[in-house]
Design a protein around this motif. Structure first.
Motif, mmCIF file in Angstrom:
data_model
loop_
_atom_site.group_PDB
_atom_site.id
_atom_site.type_symbol
_atom_site.label_atom_id
_atom_site.label_comp_id
_atom_site.label_asym_id
_atom_site.label_seq_id
_atom_site.Cartn_x
_atom_site.Cartn_y
_atom_site.Cartn_z
ATOM 1 N N UNK A 1 6.691 2.660 -3.397
ATOM 2 C CA UNK A 1 6.180 1.293 -3.524
ATOM 3 C C UNK A 1 6.885 0.334 -2.571
ATOM 4 N N UNK A 2 8.192 0.481 -2.396
ATOM 5 C CA UNK A 2 8.929 -0.369 -1.448
ATOM 6 C C UNK A 2 8.447 -0.115 -0.027
ATOM 7 N N UNK A 3 8.311 1.161 0.330
ATOM 8 C CA UNK A 3 7.830 1.491 1.679
ATOM 9 C C UNK A 3 6.438 0.934 1.929
ATOM 10 N N UNK A 4 5.598 0.992 0.931
ATOM 11 C CA UNK A 4 4.238 0.481 1.059
ATOM 12 C C UNK A 4 4.214 -1.044 1.114
ATOM 13 N N UNK A 5 4.857 -1.696 0.149
ATOM 14 C CA UNK A 5 4.774 -3.157 0.018
ATOM 15 C C UNK A 5 5.627 -3.906 1.032
ATOM 16 N N UNK A 6 6.827 -3.436 1.281
ATOM 17 C CA UNK A 6 7.755 -4.173 2.143
ATOM 18 C C UNK A 6 7.615 -3.773 3.608
ATOM 19 N N UNK A 7 7.487 -2.484 3.868
ATOM 20 C CA UNK A 7 7.503 -2.005 5.248
ATOM 21 C C UNK A 7 6.125 -1.585 5.761
ATOM 22 N N UNK A 8 5.113 -1.608 4.900
ATOM 23 C CA UNK A 8 3.764 -1.271 5.326
ATOM 24 C C UNK A 8 3.558 0.176 5.725
ATOM 25 N N UNK A 9 4.365 1.061 5.203
ATOM 26 C CA UNK A 9 4.255 2.483 5.522
ATOM 27 C C UNK A 9 3.050 3.069 4.795
ATOM 28 N N UNK A 10 2.194 3.754 5.533
ATOM 29 C CA UNK A 10 1.025 4.394 4.927
ATOM 30 C C UNK A 10 1.469 5.653 4.186
ATOM 31 N N UNK A 11 0.939 5.821 2.982
ATOM 32 C CA UNK A 11 1.278 6.977 2.161
ATOM 33 C C UNK A 11 -0.016 7.736 1.896
ATOM 34 N N UNK A 12 -0.027 9.014 2.240
ATOM 35 C CA UNK A 12 -1.242 9.817 2.110
ATOM 36 C C UNK A 12 -1.511 10.158 0.644
ATOM 37 N N UNK A 13 -2.714 10.622 0.382
ATOM 38 C CA UNK A 13 -3.102 11.010 -0.977
ATOM 39 C C UNK A 13 -2.217 12.149 -1.487
ATOM 40 N N UNK A 14 -1.901 13.091 -0.614
ATOM 41 C CA UNK A 14 -1.037 14.209 -1.012
ATOM 42 C C UNK A 14 0.372 13.719 -1.348
ATOM 43 N N UNK A 15 0.871 12.741 -0.601
ATOM 44 C CA UNK A 15 2.182 12.172 -0.893
ATOM 45 C C UNK A 15 2.152 11.412 -2.221
ATOM 46 N N UNK A 16 1.069 10.669 -2.483
ATOM 47 C CA UNK A 16 0.945 9.986 -3.773
ATOM 48 C C UNK A 16 0.909 10.983 -4.923
ATOM 49 N N UNK A 17 0.236 12.106 -4.711
ATOM 50 C CA UNK A 17 0.192 13.145 -5.744
ATOM 51 C C UNK A 17 1.601 13.653 -6.034
ATOM 52 N N UNK A 18 2.394 13.883 -4.987
ATOM 53 C CA UNK A 18 3.776 14.336 -5.174
ATOM 54 C C UNK A 18 4.598 13.284 -5.917
ATOM 55 N N UNK A 19 4.418 12.020 -5.577
ATOM 56 C CA UNK A 19 5.145 10.935 -6.239
ATOM 57 C C UNK A 19 4.780 10.888 -7.718
ATOM 58 N N UNK A 20 3.504 10.986 -8.018
ATOM 59 C CA UNK A 20 3.042 10.947 -9.411
ATOM 60 C C UNK A 20 3.578 12.145 -10.190
ATOM 61 N N UNK A 21 3.571 13.324 -9.582
ATOM 62 C CA UNK A 21 4.112 14.507 -10.256
ATOM 63 C C UNK A 21 5.604 14.357 -10.550
ATOM 64 N N UNK A 22 6.347 13.758 -9.623
ATOM 65 C CA UNK A 22 7.782 13.514 -9.864
ATOM 66 C C UNK A 22 7.973 12.559 -11.028
ATOM 67 N N UNK A 23 7.153 11.521 -11.084
ATOM 68 C CA UNK A 23 7.272 10.552 -12.165
ATOM 69 C C UNK A 23 6.925 11.203 -13.508
ATOM 70 N N UNK A 24 5.864 11.980 -13.534
ATOM 71 C CA UNK A 24 5.465 12.659 -14.777
ATOM 72 C C UNK A 24 6.565 13.613 -15.230
#
Length: 173
Positions: A108-131
């Motif tokens: 979220x920091x990379x996306x909101x503050x630095x404008x880094x694009x995050x792919x769908x596969x990366x979001x899936x990995x992030x969500x799996x880590x959170x779960x």
């Protein structure tokens, strides 16, 4: 390759031990600030002793890496201090497993503050880590509001440390 795997397993084991010892210190002495100071002094001494053996040639000939290093250290200190405060409110095993939430904060920091694009596969990995982080903590009781806030502060500090640590590495030639 086997050496790298063994080093990784040893690092994971020792990190787990450090959480237990940190929790014991904080509970026994009720002062995470002293733990913060002691741990930083010990790491600073070892870092200073190892720097001549590990620094790339010409490291001190330029200074464009200094700001990212300072920001990385500031984020780390904020995260570490917050983590020690978290240990006052939460068991070490729960606190360490909940640090998986840091990946969500980092994304979220990379996306909101630095404008880094995050792919769908990366979001899936992030969500799996959170779960996974949340599922590992169903066995414990409910967390206090203070524990949640300190854990969130820990994740923010460590995330900025990761971001600027990467920048520092890219600036070292």
């Amino acid at each position: 390759m086997i050496t790298g795997i063994l080093y990784g397993l040893a690092a994971a084991f020792l990190q787990s031990c450090s959480y237990v010892f940190s929790r014991n210190f904080v509970v026994k002495h009720a002062d995470p600030i002293h733990l913060m100071i002691y741990s930083q002094v010990v790491m600073g001494v070892f870092g200073a002793l190892l720097l001549p053996l590990t620094a790339p040639p010409g490291l001190f000939g330029h200074a464009d890496y200094v700001l990212p290093v300072v920001l990385c250290a500031a984020g780390y200190l904020a995260g570490q201090g917050s983590f020690f405060m978290t240990l006052r409110e939460l068991e070490a095993s729960r606190a360490s497993s909940l640090l998986g939430v840091k990946l969500v904060v980092l994304a979220l920091i990379n996306l909101a503050v630095f404008g880094v694009a995050i792919s769908a596969l990366q979001w899936l990995a992030v969500i799996l880590c959170m779960v996974a982080a949340v599922m590992m903590n169903f066995s414990g009781g409910q967390m206090s509001g203070k524990a949640v806030l300190w854990l969130f502060a820990t994740c923010i500090g460590y995330s900025f440390s990761d971001i600027y640590g990467k920048e520092a590495v890219f600036h070292i030639r």
